[in-house]
Design an enzyme around this catalytic site. Structure first.
Site, short mmCIF file in Angstrom:
data_model
loop_
_atom_site.label_atom_id
_atom_site.label_comp_id
_atom_site.label_asym_id
_atom_site.label_seq_id
_atom_site.Cartn_x
_atom_site.Cartn_y
_atom_site.Cartn_z
N HIS A 190 22.07 36.25 -3.73
CA HIS A 190 23.07 35.52 -2.94
C HIS A 190 24.43 35.54 -3.64
CE1 HIS A 190 19.90 33.55 -0.34
NE2 HIS A 190 19.19 34.06 -1.32
N ASP A 213 26.96 30.12 1.94
CA ASP A 213 25.60 30.57 2.17
C ASP A 213 24.91 29.53 3.05
OD1 ASP A 213 22.67 30.98 1.66
OD2 ASP A 213 23.43 32.47 0.25
#
Length: 467
Positions: A20, A123
């Site tokens: 991520h 995210d």
């Protein structure tokens, strides 16, 4: 297209896990190329990790903001012999990110005082951290999906109890179960995040219509995210790796694996890497080692344990190679190299000697492999990986399955591994997959160039946030 916008600021909020961190760091580089200031937010430890592992790319134009977390209870890594491969040791870190909420709000508020608009890209697994941003008068949020649209679409359809369209792609009738993909503790964390996703002004996907056009169409047709505007702007990672001809010093800084690859013919080496969230059992290491040896194929094997919450803590034990068969490295010397630390995966995949990839099928790894035109032997371990592996093998046709998800509790034998490697690297079937992967890579490269579909969507997003 170049836009100069001193009155626009973009803030990136990644989940503190390598796949991520990496995706949003690459997206930060893309957006900063439009002369828009980008602020990358995270803990001191994970910002350091992100910069360290993206060592060969220029990050000078990015503004890093290092925040601290209070101490949190850690859990031991999962038992390597357990069939459950999810990295449970980082779940407490995910819950601890709630403490980033106030520092982030203060940063955005400060930027709002100087900018006409502040755009926060976060995210989707960090939604609770940005929950205060929409209340600020000149700030807006966009959430980022770090996994394939195929994964998201099938997940939401199942949760909603909806049937897949009868005329949809056949692969929708072949998706593996979600059973065993995530532990209950992660689902608890995810359901908290879902509550805050509605505060967003739009959605970004690290994919494109070249790869997932049919699923993007189905996703939008179902209205899964309501009327939120969506942009498919992947791959975020570079699709071309420039040769390092600048100086002898830069060449010396190249990773050892790249120097090793320089000495081997085109498409002759298979990369073996299971990312940063997988720990193999001792028995599985032995079977994999034996399968590689018996295949007689050249290989680069990244053999390390999953990351801990803090990779700099000194507790990260990557010495699993002690469990290799006796005399193994001597026997494979010249034909294989074992890397026991961090390896520059994108650079290895881009090297002309690399012709195949044994992978866990994390979306980051899938996108990098597709970008570089390398076919895959899919060996999913947890999370979104089982469905990504089906997308790669049964829909795109650029890989083979090492093991079906339903058989995940079994150790994969050296014979199966040998057969998969030989099929991928030394058969007409494997060569056809390599051709398809090369064609897909070429289409991806065209899509990110001026006038390409991905570039148009990225330009559209930039125009939207600078309106």
């Amino acid at each position: 297209m170049e836009i100069k916008n001193g009155d626009i600021a973009v803030v990136m909020v990644p989940l503190p896990a390598q796949g991520h961190l990496n995706q949003l760091l690459h997206l930060s580089r893309l957006i900063s190329s439009y002369k828009i200031p980008v602020h990358y937010v995270g803990t001191t430890t994970h910002n350091r990790q992100a910069r360290l592992r993206l060592q060969n790319w220029d990050l000078a134009d990015l503004h890093f903001h290092d925040f601290s977390l209070p101490p949190f209870e850690t859990t031991p890594p999962p038992n390597p012999d357990s069939p459950d491969k999810f990295p449970a040791q980082i779940i407490p870190l995910f819950f601890a990110t709630s403490h980033l909420r106030r520092p982030l709000e203060a940063l955005v508020r400060r930027l709002c005082g100087a900018a006409r608009r502040v755009v926060v890209v976060y995210d989707c697994a960090m939604a609770w951290v940005v929950q205060d941003v929409p209340s600020l008068p000149n700030a807006e949020c966009y959430f980022f999906n770090s996994v394939s649209v195929f994964q998201i679409y099938t997940y939401f359809m199942e949760v909603a109890g909806k049937a897949f369209p009868a005329d949809g792609p056949r692969v929708l009738r072949e998706i593996p179960s979600l059973d065993g993909t995530f532990p209950d503790e992660f689902w608890d964390y995810w359901h908290i995040q879902e509550k805050f996703l509605g505060n967003s002004a739009g959605v970004l996907h690290n994919t494109c219509r070249v790869i997932e056009g049919q699923f993007l169409d189905l996703f939008e047709k179902e209205g899964i995210l309501g009327s939120l505007k969506q942009w498919a702007i992947g791959p975020f990672n570079p699709v071309e790796i420039p040769e390092q001809r600048d100086s002898d010093e830069k060449r010396r800084r190249r990773h050892e694996s790249l120097h090793w690859l320089d000495n081997h013919p085109r498409n002759s080496v298979v990369l073996v890497s299971f990312g940063t969230t997988t720990t193999l059992s001792g028995q599985q290491i032995k079977e994999l080692a034996t399968g590689l040896e018996k295949s007689r194929q050249k290989f680069v094997w990244v053999l390390r344990d999953a990351d801990n919450a803090d990779i700099f803590s000194g507790d990260d034990d990557s010495r699993r190679s002690d469990q290799l068969p006796e005399g193994y490295e001597e026997r494979v010397r010249g034909r294989g190299i074992i890397v026991r630390d961090w390896a520059p995966q994108l650079d290895i995949l881009a090297h002309p000697a690399t012709g195949g990839f044994i992978t866990h099928c994390g979306w980051n790894s899938c996108m990098e492999s597709m970008s570089m035109g390398v076919p895959m032997a899919a060996w999913p371990m947890h999370s979104d990986q089982p469905r990504n592996s089906v997308l790669i093998t049964k829909f795109l046709g650029i890989g083979i399955l090492v093991r079906d998800w339903e058989r995940r509790q079994e150790v994969v034998t050296s014979t199966t591994i040998e057969q998969c490697i030989v099929l991928l690297m030394d058969t007409p079937e494997g060569e056809e997959m390599r051709r398809k992967a090369a064609d897909l890579s070429a289409a991806l490269k065209r899509s990110v160039m001026d006038g390409g579909g991905t570039r148009k969507e990225l330009d559209s997003f930039i125009v939207h946030i600078t309106r």
